[in-house]
Design a protein around this motif. Structure first.
Motif, PDB file in Angstrom:
ATOM      1  N   LYS A   3     -97.148  88.695   6.067  1.00 36.60           N
ATOM      2  CA  LYS A   3     -96.541  87.746   6.998  1.00 36.60           C
ATOM      3  C   LYS A   3     -95.144  87.379   6.520  1.00 36.60           C
ATOM      4  CE  LYS A   3    -100.607  84.786   7.853  1.00 36.60           C
ATOM      5  NZ  LYS A   3    -100.898  83.378   8.196  1.00 36.60           N
ATOM      6  N   GLN A 143     -95.340  92.256  10.772  1.00 34.94           N
ATOM      7  CA  GLN A 143     -95.713  92.148  12.184  1.00 34.94           C
ATOM      8  C   GLN A 143     -96.296  90.787  12.522  1.00 34.94           C
ATOM      9  OE1 GLN A 143     -97.868  95.655  11.778  1.00 34.94           O
ATOM     10  NE2 GLN A 143     -96.100  96.901  12.292  1.00 34.94           N
ATOM     11  N   HIS A 144     -96.301  89.876  11.521  1.00 31.58           N
ATOM     12  CA  HIS A 144     -96.930  88.568  11.699  1.00 31.58           C
ATOM     13  C   HIS A 144     -95.957  87.481  11.246  1.00 31.58           C
ATOM     14  CE1 HIS A 144    -100.938  86.321  11.808  1.00 31.58           C
ATOM     15  NE2 HIS A 144     -99.973  85.424  11.706  1.00 31.58           N
ATOM     16  N   TYR A 168     -94.774  90.592  17.901  1.00 29.75           N
ATOM     17  CA  TYR A 168     -95.231  89.961  16.661  1.00 29.75           C
ATOM     18  C   TYR A 168     -96.420  89.054  16.942  1.00 29.75           C
ATOM     19  CZ  TYR A 168     -90.826  91.501  14.650  1.00 29.75           C
ATOM     20  OH  TYR A 168     -89.777  92.279  14.221  1.00 29.75           O
ATOM     21  N   GLN A 169     -97.391  89.075  16.047  1.00 28.21           N
ATOM     22  CA  GLN A 169     -98.442  88.055  16.053  1.00 28.21           C
ATOM     23  C   GLN A 169     -97.774  86.787  15.546  1.00 28.21           C
ATOM     24  OE1 GLN A 169    -102.427  88.014  14.547  1.00 28.21           O
ATOM     25  NE2 GLN A 169    -102.351  90.227  14.387  1.00 28.21           N
ATOM     26  N   THR A 170     -97.775  85.749  16.359  1.00 27.02           N
ATOM     27  CA  THR A 170     -96.922  84.607  16.050  1.00 27.02           C
ATOM     28  C   THR A 170     -97.705  83.307  16.034  1.00 27.02           C
ATOM     29  OG1 THR A 170     -95.161  85.789  17.199  1.00 27.02           O
ATOM     30  CG2 THR A 170     -94.750  83.473  16.716  1.00 27.02           C
TER      31      THR A 170
END
Ligand code: VGL
Ligand code: ZN
Length: 207
Positions: A3, A143-144, A168-170
């Motif tokens: 992250k 990606q997070h 993005y995983q947000t």
């Protein structure tokens, strides 16, 4: 899963006695420091964005013959006129003195083009140009994103919505954000919008 922590505009002008002070803005600095220590322990990077305007920036009411808080159009885009803030290399543009800057791995500057405002850490408001952020995250295989900062209803909101669109995983740390609230409830609305578009709204202890 790697992250990154994204700290949005934790600059003096958005804090107590700043020219665009956000109510209770200083309260998020301690949350940011705690979050940075957690990310540091995991070996995950911390990114800080800085609103970084030239003195002639046209989002400043004084440069557009308007009053702060009024709304108009700038180069075809709806524009809120702001008090002069975060002028490059001034104290107002500096990160808050209590922020533990030794944990920051990457700084992203935005808002340098005097003709267009730039709320998001990824793109200007017209998506005419991109900052280095997306490319940097790609190169780091991230990606997070975990986001906090100022202001909930402008730079945090636009950053999170672009992050979601970019895939993005947000997640947003709610207690680490404060808003301008030109209209009552704007920050709450912004958090709902982020959530509706797929962001996870969390507390610090959920990291
Ligand atoms: C911001 C208004 C103008 C922000 C920046 O950081 O949310 N808001 N410039
Ligand atoms: Zn600005």
């Amino acid at each position: 899963m790697k992250k990154a922590l994204l700290l949005v505009d934790l600059q003096n002008d958005f804090c107590l006695n700043g020219t665009l002070a956000v109510h209770d803005g200083d309260a998020v600095i301690d949350i940011a420091n705690q979050a940075m220590r957690i990310f540091h322990q995991h070996g995950w990077p911390v990114i800080a964005t800085l609103d970084w305007h030239p003195a002639n920036h046209k989002s400043f009411a004084i440069n557009s013959g308007t009053q702060p808080g009024e709304v108009g159009t700038l180069n075809g885009l709806t524009q809120v006129w702001w008090p002069t803030h975060c002028v490059q290399n001034t104290t107002g543009a500096s990160l808050h003195p209590q922020l533990e800057q030794q944990y920051i791995n990457k700084r992203i500057y935005k808002g340098q083009d005097p003709e267009i405002d730039s709320y998001s850490a990824f793109f200007d408001n017209g998506k005419r140009s991109a900052t280095a952020l997306h490319q940097w995250l790609n190169s780091e295989n991230i990606q997070h994103l975990t986001v906090l900062g100022l202001a909930t209803d402008y730079c945090v909101k636009f950053t999170v919505l672009d992050a979601l669109e970019l895939g993005y995983q947000t997640e947003v740390i709610a207690e680490g954000c404060r808003g301008v609230n030109l209209a009552a409830g704007d920050s709450e609305k912004a958090l709902h919008e982020m959530s509706a578009k797929g962001a996870r709204v969390i507390q610090l202890h959920d990291i």
